[in-house]
Write a protein that holds these residues in place. Structure first.
Motif, PDB file in Angstrom:
ATOM      1  N   CYS A  61       0.823  -1.208   0.000  1.00 38.02           N
ATOM      2  CA  CYS A  61       0.000   0.000   0.000  1.00 38.02           C
ATOM      3  C   CYS A  61       0.858   1.260   0.000  1.00 38.02           C
ATOM      4  CB  CYS A  61      -0.949  -0.003   1.188  1.00 38.02           C
ATOM      5  SG  CYS A  61      -2.274  -1.214   1.024  1.00 38.02           S
ATOM      6  N   LYS A  62       1.884   1.261   0.813  1.00 38.94           N
ATOM      7  CA  LYS A  62       2.757   2.436   0.895  1.00 38.94           C
ATOM      8  C   LYS A  62       3.440   2.677  -0.451  1.00 38.94           C
ATOM      9  CE  LYS A  62       6.290   4.518   3.796  1.00 38.94           C
ATOM     10  NZ  LYS A  62       7.185   4.343   4.923  1.00 38.94           N
ATOM     11  N   THR A  67      -4.645   2.890  -0.186  1.00 37.71           N
ATOM     12  CA  THR A  67      -4.822   2.775   1.264  1.00 37.71           C
ATOM     13  C   THR A  67      -5.254   1.357   1.624  1.00 37.71           C
ATOM     14  OG1 THR A  67      -7.152   3.415   1.231  1.00 37.71           O
ATOM     15  CG2 THR A  67      -5.538   5.197   1.446  1.00 37.71           C
ATOM     16  N   GLU A  68      -4.919   0.947   2.832  1.00 37.42           N
ATOM     17  CA  GLU A  68      -5.289  -0.396   3.284  1.00 37.42           C
ATOM     18  C   GLU A  68      -6.801  -0.578   3.335  1.00 37.42           C
ATOM     19  OE1 GLU A  68      -2.992  -2.325   6.462  1.00 37.42           O
ATOM     20  OE2 GLU A  68      -1.706  -0.557   6.418  1.00 37.42           O
TER      21      GLU A  68
END
Length: 74
Positions: A61-62, A67-68
């Protein structure tokens, strides 16, 4: 930790997914499985991971900017 979870009534649905795999990423973001494999190679390089190490959902995600909360593994 796993021993503490045994017998406490948790099911697979209660457990949060930790790792993501290229096939899942390909389906998630609409790319081919081969493109996802290349993406994972780049993620591993960015996070100094060895070939045998997994990519976590958080790292994925990063790196991708997703986003999670947007990822649903159901």
């Amino acid at each position: 930790m796993l021993a503490s979870l045994i017998g406490c009534g948790l099911t697979n649905q209660d457990m949060k997914k930790i790792c993501i795999f290229p096939k899942e990423a390909a389906q998630l973001i609409g790319i081919s499985e081969r493109e996802a494999q290349r993406l994972f190679q780049n993620i591993k390089l960015a996070y100094n991971k060895k070939k045998h190490q997994y990519i976590t959902v958080k790292e994925f995600c990063k790196y991708t900017g997703i986003t999670e909360e947007e990822i649903d593994f159901r």
